[in-house]
Design an enzyme around this catalytic site. Structure first.
Site, mmCIF file in Angstrom:
data_model
loop_
_atom_site.group_PDB
_atom_site.id
_atom_site.type_symbol
_atom_site.label_atom_id
_atom_site.label_comp_id
_atom_site.label_asym_id
_atom_site.label_seq_id
_atom_site.Cartn_x
_atom_site.Cartn_y
_atom_site.Cartn_z
ATOM 1 N N ASN A 177 102.061 -67.380 -89.124
ATOM 2 C CA ASN A 177 101.822 -67.900 -90.471
ATOM 3 C C ASN A 177 102.853 -67.305 -91.435
ATOM 4 O O ASN A 177 103.732 -66.547 -91.022
ATOM 5 C CB ASN A 177 100.378 -67.636 -90.920
ATOM 6 C CG ASN A 177 100.086 -66.151 -91.010
ATOM 7 O OD1 ASN A 177 100.681 -65.447 -91.814
ATOM 8 N ND2 ASN A 177 99.163 -65.675 -90.172
ATOM 9 N N ASP B 104 93.562 -67.136 -87.016
ATOM 10 C CA ASP B 104 92.163 -67.406 -86.652
ATOM 11 C C ASP B 104 92.030 -67.865 -85.200
ATOM 12 O O ASP B 104 90.971 -67.770 -84.610
ATOM 13 C CB ASP B 104 91.577 -68.465 -87.592
ATOM 14 C CG ASP B 104 91.418 -67.886 -88.996
ATOM 15 O OD1 ASP B 104 90.843 -66.792 -89.112
ATOM 16 O OD2 ASP B 104 91.895 -68.510 -89.962
ATOM 17 N N LYS C 41 108.466 -70.000 -69.754
ATOM 18 C CA LYS C 41 108.738 -70.901 -70.875
ATOM 19 C C LYS C 41 108.265 -72.314 -70.525
ATOM 20 O O LYS C 41 108.609 -72.837 -69.447
ATOM 21 C CB LYS C 41 110.241 -70.904 -71.151
ATOM 22 C CG LYS C 41 110.619 -71.755 -72.330
ATOM 23 C CD LYS C 41 112.111 -71.701 -72.592
ATOM 24 C CE LYS C 41 112.466 -72.683 -73.694
ATOM 25 N NZ LYS C 41 113.905 -72.861 -73.834
ATOM 26 N N PHE D 145 90.784 -59.776 -98.434
ATOM 27 C CA PHE D 145 91.526 -60.757 -99.228
ATOM 28 C C PHE D 145 90.967 -62.135 -98.876
ATOM 29 O O PHE D 145 90.436 -62.338 -97.788
ATOM 30 C CB PHE D 145 93.021 -60.719 -98.870
ATOM 31 C CG PHE D 145 93.811 -59.747 -99.709
ATOM 32 C CD1 PHE D 145 93.616 -58.386 -99.583
ATOM 33 C CD2 PHE D 145 94.753 -60.208 -100.624
ATOM 34 C CE1 PHE D 145 94.352 -57.488 -100.352
ATOM 35 C CE2 PHE D 145 95.494 -59.326 -101.398
ATOM 36 C CZ PHE D 145 95.288 -57.965 -101.266
ATOM 37 N N LYS E 250 83.045 -65.173 -98.524
ATOM 38 C CA LYS E 250 83.639 -64.214 -97.583
ATOM 39 C C LYS E 250 83.185 -62.787 -97.906
ATOM 40 O O LYS E 250 82.932 -61.986 -97.012
ATOM 41 C CB LYS E 250 85.170 -64.300 -97.612
ATOM 42 C CG LYS E 250 85.685 -65.575 -96.952
ATOM 43 C CD LYS E 250 87.200 -65.741 -97.029
ATOM 44 C CE LYS E 250 87.581 -67.076 -96.399
ATOM 45 N NZ LYS E 250 88.983 -67.453 -96.595
ATOM 46 N N LYS F 132 81.196 -60.928 -94.937
ATOM 47 C CA LYS F 132 81.897 -59.819 -94.267
ATOM 48 C C LYS F 132 81.431 -58.456 -94.778
ATOM 49 O O LYS F 132 82.004 -57.440 -94.429
ATOM 50 C CB LYS F 132 83.411 -59.997 -94.419
ATOM 51 C CG LYS F 132 83.873 -61.354 -93.848
ATOM 52 C CD LYS F 132 85.381 -61.527 -93.775
ATOM 53 C CE LYS F 132 85.722 -62.942 -93.325
ATOM 54 N NZ LYS F 132 86.998 -63.082 -92.663
HETATM 55 O O1 PMT Z 1 102.134 -60.913 -96.831
HETATM 56 P P1 PMT Z 1 102.555 -61.638 -98.100
HETATM 57 O O2 PMT Z 1 103.697 -62.596 -97.847
HETATM 58 O O3 PMT Z 1 102.849 -60.694 -99.224
HETATM 59 O O4 PMT Z 1 101.341 -62.567 -98.566
HETATM 60 C C1 PMT Z 1 100.158 -61.997 -99.045
HETATM 61 C C2 PMT Z 1 98.916 -62.758 -98.538
HETATM 62 C C3 PMT Z 1 98.927 -64.169 -99.105
HETATM 63 C C4 PMT Z 1 98.921 -62.819 -97.010
HETATM 64 C C5 PMT Z 1 97.671 -61.947 -99.037
HETATM 65 O O5 PMT Z 1 97.663 -61.931 -100.436
HETATM 66 C C6 PMT Z 1 96.382 -62.554 -98.499
HETATM 67 O O6 PMT Z 1 95.810 -63.474 -99.071
HETATM 68 N N1 PMT Z 1 95.881 -62.041 -97.336
HETATM 69 C C7 PMT Z 1 94.725 -62.554 -96.624
HETATM 70 C C8 PMT Z 1 95.116 -63.667 -95.695
HETATM 71 C C9 PMT Z 1 93.942 -64.234 -94.929
HETATM 72 O O7 PMT Z 1 93.975 -64.224 -93.727
HETATM 73 O O8 PMT Z 1 92.933 -64.639 -95.675
HETATM 74 P P2 PMT Z 1 91.568 -65.350 -95.072
HETATM 75 O O9 PMT Z 1 90.902 -65.885 -96.293
HETATM 76 O O10 PMT Z 1 91.912 -66.268 -93.994
HETATM 77 O O11 PMT Z 1 90.744 -64.131 -94.468
HETATM 78 C C10 PMT Z 1 89.763 -63.413 -95.202
HETATM 79 C C11 PMT Z 1 89.825 -61.944 -94.855
HETATM 80 O O12 PMT Z 1 89.426 -61.748 -93.487
HETATM 81 C C12 PMT Z 1 91.193 -61.311 -94.980
HETATM 82 O O13 PMT Z 1 91.053 -60.023 -95.526
HETATM 83 C C13 PMT Z 1 91.708 -61.245 -93.548
HETATM 84 O O14 PMT Z 1 92.586 -60.135 -93.361
HETATM 85 C C14 PMT Z 1 90.426 -61.083 -92.751
HETATM 86 N N2 PMT Z 1 90.463 -61.703 -91.421
HETATM 87 C C15 PMT Z 1 90.680 -63.030 -91.278
HETATM 88 C C16 PMT Z 1 90.650 -63.617 -90.025
HETATM 89 C C17 PMT Z 1 90.396 -62.806 -88.911
HETATM 90 N N3 PMT Z 1 90.388 -63.313 -87.687
HETATM 91 N N4 PMT Z 1 90.192 -61.487 -89.058
HETATM 92 C C18 PMT Z 1 90.205 -60.926 -90.295
HETATM 93 O O15 PMT Z 1 90.008 -59.719 -90.436
#
Ligand code: PMT
Length: 400
Positions: free
Chosen positions: A210, A278, A288, A322, A336, A340
């Site tokens: 991503n 995810d 490959k 986040f 979330k 969480k």
């Molecule tokens: O890295 P940069 O280029 O500076 O960009 C910053 C950012 C946009 C990545 C950052 O600001 C941000 O939004 N990070 C969270 C990205 C994310 O995966 O968000 P989500 O809404 O999909 O997930 C929610 C939370 O669960 C996040 O804290 C994530 O780390 C966590 N998560 C998600 C999926 C997963 N399988 N395990 C997790 O722990």
């Protein structure tokens, strides 16, 4: 300020005479004050004045025989809780901005882990000169604090911005700095920060990834370190190393999960800014994949949700997540936060200009467990990280 160790640096401007009152006020408030003067400063005021006020020897020359003064620039650098430069001339700011170390004061600044605070004083034209403004910007970006010059009558006879603020104001600034530092410090706290987009391999060549650059997470690790925490940065991206931060490189979500869980029991807080993939491919191809077919179907399986697992296992750790959203920002982020079991979530709309992936800025709302929302305008990721870490320090405080 009893017991605080302050190195007062004095550079060669007419306002140097006010430094005597600054030294006196700091000393009276209980601080241990050591004065370092540039040679030009001694043209304006005598070292003897400061020696009498502080009851400590005053250092000027890098290689002079300093009787009763057994500290080199390194030990002065390590002695200081704060280094205050007042007044700081345009020339001195330029040297600092460019890492020049040609006397005791510049060398001490370059060698110190302490907070450096500068109080510029010069005539308005010199202050407004783009060179000085650029130097101030560089210093600010490196975490040096700048006391705004005051406006009024200047030594050159004109009226404008550039005066050294009154000694009482400068000392109040230093006192406030120590207060904030006490309230916002994270010394003794172990903080895990995750950064970057995880990489899920398809075959030895291709992967699912991503757009996360890791910038947000690296700034969070740096801010946590500036506040004194022991920081472990678990990252799927390589960016320049941060001094004093333990760096753990991972690739996939599963690797990130293992790395986070192995430190979780002893952690005080986790900040999950990583964009964790995810899904991963169900069957990794050891060779490959050939592009013979017109279509290719990959079966994906869900990755573990690391943060959700941390929320389930949580004891006393503070959890900050986040939410990267493209619509219904606050609603989805709140969901979330609850699901969480978080203490705070940083909601960012990754489609907004100047926010989200890769850019140096972000626009975020912080949502707390109790439901309070704090909205921030567009700001650098560095500034946002600072805000988030300050809020984390307050969460610790309220729980203590
Ligand atoms: O890295 P940069 O280029 O500076 O960009 C910053 C950012 C946009 C990545 C950052 O600001 C941000 O939004 N990070 C969270 C990205 C994310 O995966 O968000 P989500 O809404 O999909 O997930 C929610 C939370 O669960 C996040 O804290 C994530 O780390 C966590 N998560 C998600 C999926 C997963 N399988 N395990 C997790 O722990």
């Amino acid at each position: 300020m009893k017991g605080k160790k302050i190195v007062l640096g004095i550079t060669g401007g007419i306002a140097a005479y006010k430094s005597a009152e600054i030294a006196s006020r700091l000393k009276k408030s209980g601080a241990d004050v050591r004065v370092v003067m540039t040679r030009h400063a001694t043209e304006f005021i005598s070292p003897r004045t400061f020696q009498e006020i502080t009851k400590n020897p005053v250092a000027v020359e890098m290689f002079a025989d300093v009787v009763n003064f057994d500290e080199s620039h390194i030990s002065l650098a390590n002695f200081a809780d704060v280094i205050l430069i007042a007044p700081a001339t345009a020339n001195f700011l330029a040297k600092m901005a460019h890492g020049i170390a040609d006397d005791l004061l510049t060398t001490t600044i370059l060698a110190t882990p302490a907070q450096v605070i500068v109080s510029p004083a010069m005539n308005t034209v010199m202050l407004e000169n783009p060179a000085t403004q650029d130097n101030l910007k560089i210093l600010k970006s490196r975490g040096i604090k700048i006391i705004e010059p005051a406006t009024g009558k200047l030594a050159c006879g004109t009226v404008g911005k550039g005066r050294l603020p009154e000694p009482a104001e400068i000392c109040a600034y230093i006192e406030k700095f120590f207060d904030d530092d006490k309230n916002l410090n994270l010394r003794g706290k172990k903080i895990l920060v995750t950064a970057g987009g995880t990489v899920e391999p398809i075959d030895p060549v291709r992967y699912i990834g991503n757009r996360s650059s890791g910038k947000m997470g690296f700034e969070l690790a740096a801010a946590s370190r500036r506040h004194g925490a022991d920081v472990i940065l678990i990252s799927a991206k390589d960016l320049p190393v941060i001094d004093g931060v333990q760096f753990v490189k991972v690739e996939s979500a599963e690797e990130m999960r293992v790395a986070v869980l192995s430190e979780y029991d002893t952690a005080d807080a986790v900040i999950m800014s990583a964009a964790v993939s995810d899904y991963r491919v169900k069957n990794f191809s050891a060779q490959k994949i050939k592009k013979d077919a017109d279509t290719l179907t990959l079966e994906l399986v869900k990755n573990p949700d690391i943060l959700k697992e941390l929320g389930r296992l949580k004891k006393s750790q503070v959890l900050i997540g986040f939410a990267a959203e493209t619509e219904n920002l606050l609603e989805y982020a709140r969901k979330k936060l609850d699901e969480k079991n978080l203490d705070m979530i940083v909601a960012n709309d990754v489609t907004a200009e100047g926010a989200g992936f890769s850019v140096d800025t972000n626009i975020a709302s912080l949502i707390y467990r109790g439901g309070t929302v704090e909205n921030f305008p567009k700001m650098s990721k560095r500034d946002l990280a600072e805000k988030i870490v300050e809020r984390l320090a307050k969460i610790f405080q309220s729980g203590e």
